[in-house]
Design a protein around this motif. Structure first.
Motif, PDB file in Angstrom:
ATOM      1  N   THR A   1       0.853  -1.186   0.000  1.00 52.63           N
ATOM      2  CA  THR A   1       0.000   0.000   0.000  1.00 52.63           C
ATOM      3  C   THR A   1       0.890   1.237   0.000  1.00 52.63           C
ATOM      4  O   THR A   1       1.885   1.300   0.717  1.00 52.63           O
ATOM      5  N   PHE A   2       0.528   2.209  -0.813  1.00 54.66           N
ATOM      6  CA  PHE A   2       1.309   3.445  -0.948  1.00 54.66           C
ATOM      7  C   PHE A   2       0.555   4.623  -0.354  1.00 54.66           C
ATOM      8  O   PHE A   2      -0.662   4.723  -0.484  1.00 54.66           O
ATOM      9  N   ALA A   3       1.296   5.547   0.231  1.00 51.62           N
ATOM     10  CA  ALA A   3       0.701   6.768   0.762  1.00 51.62           C
ATOM     11  C   ALA A   3       0.721   7.894  -0.272  1.00 51.62           C
ATOM     12  O   ALA A   3      -0.124   8.777  -0.238  1.00 51.62           O
TER      13      ALA A   3
ATOM     14  N   GLU B   1      -3.318   0.710  -3.576  1.00 49.14           N
ATOM     15  CA  GLU B   1      -2.920  -0.678  -3.353  1.00 49.14           C
ATOM     16  C   GLU B   1      -2.273  -1.273  -4.592  1.00 49.14           C
ATOM     17  O   GLU B   1      -2.862  -1.244  -5.662  1.00 49.14           O
ATOM     18  N   MET B   2      -1.044  -1.782  -4.429  1.00 48.84           N
ATOM     19  CA  MET B   2      -0.406  -2.540  -5.494  1.00 48.84           C
ATOM     20  C   MET B   2      -0.876  -3.976  -5.352  1.00 48.84           C
ATOM     21  O   MET B   2      -0.663  -4.602  -4.318  1.00 48.84           O
ATOM     22  N   GLN B   3      -1.538  -4.469  -6.400  1.00 43.20           N
ATOM     23  CA  GLN B   3      -2.040  -5.829  -6.370  1.00 43.20           C
ATOM     24  C   GLN B   3      -1.330  -6.669  -7.421  1.00 43.20           C
ATOM     25  O   GLN B   3      -0.937  -6.156  -8.478  1.00 43.20           O
ATOM     26  N   VAL B   4      -1.148  -7.936  -7.101  1.00 42.73           N
ATOM     27  CA  VAL B   4      -0.529  -8.898  -8.009  1.00 42.73           C
ATOM     28  C   VAL B   4      -1.413 -10.140  -8.064  1.00 42.73           C
ATOM     29  O   VAL B   4      -2.257 -10.346  -7.198  1.00 42.73           O
TER      30      VAL B   4
ATOM     31  N   TYR C   1      -1.343  -4.362 -10.682  1.00 40.96           N
ATOM     32  CA  TYR C   1      -2.541  -3.565 -10.880  1.00 40.96           C
ATOM     33  C   TYR C   1      -2.598  -2.585  -9.718  1.00 40.96           C
ATOM     34  O   TYR C   1      -2.440  -2.984  -8.566  1.00 40.96           O
ATOM     35  N   MET C   2      -2.775  -1.305 -10.020  1.00 44.99           N
ATOM     36  CA  MET C   2      -2.789  -0.292  -8.971  1.00 44.99           C
ATOM     37  C   MET C   2      -4.224   0.115  -8.662  1.00 44.99           C
ATOM     38  O   MET C   2      -4.850   0.870  -9.405  1.00 44.99           O
TER      39      MET C   2
END
Length: 76
Positions: A10-12, A49-52, A32-33
């Motif tokens: 997760t990115f801020a 959220e960075m999803q894979v 997928y972001m």
């Protein structure tokens, strides 16, 4: 069978996303972001959220740790 995506980081800040996303792609891990577009449009912070793919999750964790983008304890 349809494969699902799972959040690996997760990115801020939206500015942090391209570097990590490129790093993952260089390792052959598709990302997928989630919430990136809405975050940029609203100028809000957090919860990108960075999803894979489920099948790439372990490789993605290792790559994030190796690249210095995460620590092992982030995945406990």
């Amino acid at each position: 069978m349809e494969e699902h995506f799972i959040t690996v980081k997760t990115f801020a800040f939206p500015a942090d996303v391209p570097i990590v996303q490129s790093f993952m792609e260089m390792r052959g891990i598709e990302t997928y972001m989630k919430n990136l577009t809405s975050n940029r449009l609203a100028y809000t912070l957090g919860e990108i959220e960075m999803q894979v793919r489920n099948s790439d999750y372990e490789r993605a964790k290792e790559a994030l740790i190796e690249g210095g983008f995460a620590k092992p304890e982030d995945f406990l």
